[in-house]
Design an enzyme around this catalytic site. Structure first.
Site, PDB file in Angstrom:
ATOM      1  N   ARG A   1       8.290 -41.993 -67.032  1.00  0.00           N
ATOM      2  CA  ARG A   1       7.092 -41.689 -67.823  1.00  0.00           C
ATOM      3  C   ARG A   1       6.009 -41.299 -66.840  1.00  0.00           C
ATOM      4  NH1 ARG A   1       4.358 -45.082 -72.629  1.00  0.00           N
ATOM      5  NH2 ARG A   1       6.077 -44.045 -73.674  1.00  0.00           N
TER       6      ARG A   1
ATOM      7  N   HIS B   1       8.156 -36.480 -75.876  1.00  0.00           N
ATOM      8  CA  HIS B   1       8.641 -37.853 -75.824  1.00  0.00           C
ATOM      9  C   HIS B   1       9.961 -37.882 -76.597  1.00  0.00           C
ATOM     10  CE1 HIS B   1       8.818 -42.075 -75.557  1.00  0.00           C
ATOM     11  NE2 HIS B   1       7.627 -42.422 -75.986  1.00  0.00           N
TER      12      HIS B   1
ATOM     13  N   ARG C   1       6.608 -50.755 -75.384  1.00  0.00           N
ATOM     14  CA  ARG C   1       7.840 -50.528 -76.125  1.00  0.00           C
ATOM     15  C   ARG C   1       8.881 -49.736 -75.362  1.00  0.00           C
ATOM     16  NH1 ARG C   1       4.699 -51.713 -79.533  1.00  0.00           N
ATOM     17  NH2 ARG C   1       3.313 -50.306 -78.456  1.00  0.00           N
ATOM     18  N   THR C   2       8.476 -48.590 -74.879  1.00  0.00           N
ATOM     19  CA  THR C   2       9.484 -47.678 -74.339  1.00  0.00           C
ATOM     20  C   THR C   2      10.178 -48.301 -73.126  1.00  0.00           C
ATOM     21  OG1 THR C   2       8.172 -45.852 -75.149  1.00  0.00           O
ATOM     22  CG2 THR C   2       9.866 -45.313 -73.563  1.00  0.00           C
TER      23      THR C   2
ATOM     24  N   LYS D   1       0.673 -43.289 -51.878  1.00  0.00           N
ATOM     25  CA  LYS D   1       0.678 -42.693 -50.527  1.00  0.00           C
ATOM     26  C   LYS D   1       0.790 -41.181 -50.618  1.00  0.00           C
ATOM     27  CE  LYS D   1       3.246 -46.640 -48.684  1.00  0.00           C
ATOM     28  NZ  LYS D   1       4.562 -47.006 -48.155  1.00  0.00           N
TER      29      LYS D   1
HETATM   30  C1  NCD Z   1       3.791 -43.444 -77.943  1.00  0.00           C
HETATM   31  C2  NCD Z   1       3.608 -42.765 -76.601  1.00  0.00           C
HETATM   32  O1  NCD Z   1       3.640 -43.413 -75.559  1.00  0.00           O
HETATM   33  O2  NCD Z   1       3.452 -41.558 -76.640  1.00  0.00           O
HETATM   34  N1  NCD Z   1       4.193 -44.776 -77.809  1.00  0.00           N
HETATM   35  C3  NCD Z   1       5.524 -45.057 -77.660  1.00  0.00           C
HETATM   36  O3  NCD Z   1       6.178 -44.585 -76.765  1.00  0.00           O
HETATM   37  N2  NCD Z   1       6.084 -45.817 -78.595  1.00  0.00           N
HETATM   38  C4  NCD Z   1       2.631 -43.263 -78.843  1.00  0.00           C
HETATM   39  C5  NCD Z   1       1.267 -43.607 -78.350  1.00  0.00           C
HETATM   40  O4  NCD Z   1       1.066 -44.057 -77.224  1.00  0.00           O
HETATM   41  O5  NCD Z   1       0.345 -43.417 -79.156  1.00  0.00           O
END
Ligand code: NCD
Length: 358
Positions: free
Chosen positions: A104, A132, A54-55, A83
């Site tokens: 991320r 997040h 999703r993100t 590396k």
């Molecule tokens: C969440 C995350 O990555 O923290 N997912 C997301 O970004 N929609 C929640 C999860 O992974 O449980």
């Protein structure tokens, strides 16, 4: 105008700025054609050191819908991380190519480190079990859209409150609105981290910790479900024992108010039964769509304000962070344990607090 240049934690945006983002996201949602060239000529670098559906796709869709372009990786094994390149150096490199970074990372505080070396804005798309903030914007925008407000709400948060970064950011952000009451539903072992309890105590935020959904479901306006975060457990047998603690099903939904909503950052495992998907109170798939609009608004605003890099050389502090998931445990960043008074020290990167008696 946003007075911040990177979005690392929810407090980087004021309540006023979040409201401005809602207004812009509403306009983008209603008049998308006005924005199709808004980011023409701009490039987003997406650095995903950890899996994401999703993100990452939401950011890429957002940038593409604004007429911008996206480069990056979704699998660190194809990057120079293998590396041994540091986050700091990767951020410096990306600054030379792109206009905005989305990162991320499995280690807590990694995007914070990137922001200290980058010449362009950095957005934290999830750092370990820490924060997040753009999921929180998604959550707040969903709440704003459904209820027409983000204050005076009873919010049940259920599942892995220890490792769930979306939960941490949501609590931080919602604590700033008046009349918010949290009901924190988790097993004893998965309670919210100490720094968050201290944050809520210090800010007079009302919260009650309980162990079952049934105790609170009839009272809450929002039930925010989360997955047990298997990848963050130190021991898989703990995960196996706790993984099925909560299942929201049609029977439990009967106890809830008519206008209560169920949210979930997704992905879900078994914590929400499929039958709940057909209940009009289930908002989690809509929530994902709202996330794209609010990310479009965020990208536009961050690119609009212009970026002032802040490359200060940090002298290491005397004490070290004890969080084994902190970026400083792996990369050679100067320790930054901030004195919070009463012999408490908090890590600048991951917020982990230690009490040191000498
Ligand atoms: C969440 C995350 O990555 O923290 N997912 C997301 O970004 N929609 C929640 C999860 O992974 O449980």
């Amino acid at each position: 105008m946003l007075n911040t240049h990177s979005l690392i934690e929810p407090q980087d945006l004021s309540v006023e700025e979040i409201k401005e983002l809602f207004t812009l996201a509403d306009d983008i949602k209603n008049r998308p054609n006005l924005y199709i060239n808004a980011c023409e000529g701009k490039l987003m670098g997406t650095l995903f050191y950890e899996p994401s559906t999703r993100t990452r796709l939401s950011f890429a869709s957002a940038m593409n819908r604004l007429g911008g372009r996206v480069v990056g990786f979704s699998d660190p094994s194809s990057s120079s991380a293998t590396k041994g390149e540091s986050v700091a150096d990767t951020a410096r490199m990306l600054s030379a190519y792109a206009d905005i970074i989305v990162m991320r990372h499995p280690l807590e505080g990694a995007p914070k480190v990137a922001s200290l070396y980058s010449d362009i804005p950095v957005i934290n798309a999830g750092d370990g079990g820490h924060n997040h903030p753009t999921q929180t914007l998604t959550d707040l925008y969903t709440i704003h859209t459904v209820f027409g407000r983000t204050d005076n709400l009873k919010v049940g948060v259920c599942g892995d409150l220890k490792f769930g970064r979306t939960v941490h950011s949501l609590i931080m952000a919602m604590s700033r609105y008046s009349g918010i009451e949290f009901f924190l539903i988790s097993p004893e072992e998965l309670r919210v981290p100490r720094y968050l309890r201290e944050f809520m105590d210090n800010n007079n935020v009302s919260y009650t910790e309980v162990e079952t959904i049934e105790e609170v479901i009839a009272d809450v306006d929002i039930l925010y479900m989360t997955r047990i975060q298997r990848e963050r457990f130190y021991d898989d047998s703990d995960y196996e024992r706790l993984k099925d603690t909560y299942v929201l099903d049609a029977e439990k939904m009967q106890l809830a108010k008519e206008n209560m909503i169920v949210m979930h950052p997704l992905p879900r495992v078994k914590e929400i039964s499929r039958e709940v998907d057909y209940d009009p109170r289930a908002k989690y798939f809509k929530q994902a769509r709202y996330g794209m609009f609010i990310r479009m608004a965020l990208i536009l605003k961050l690119l609009e304000v212009g970026f002032k890099p802040n490359h200060t050389h940090l002298e290491p502090t005397k004490y070290h962070c004890k969080n084994t998931h902190c970026i400083t445990k792996v990369e050679n960043e100067p320790q930054q344990m901030i004195d919070m008074g009463d012999n408490n020290y908090k890590c600048l990167y991951c917020d982990y607090t230690v009490h040191i008696e000498e």
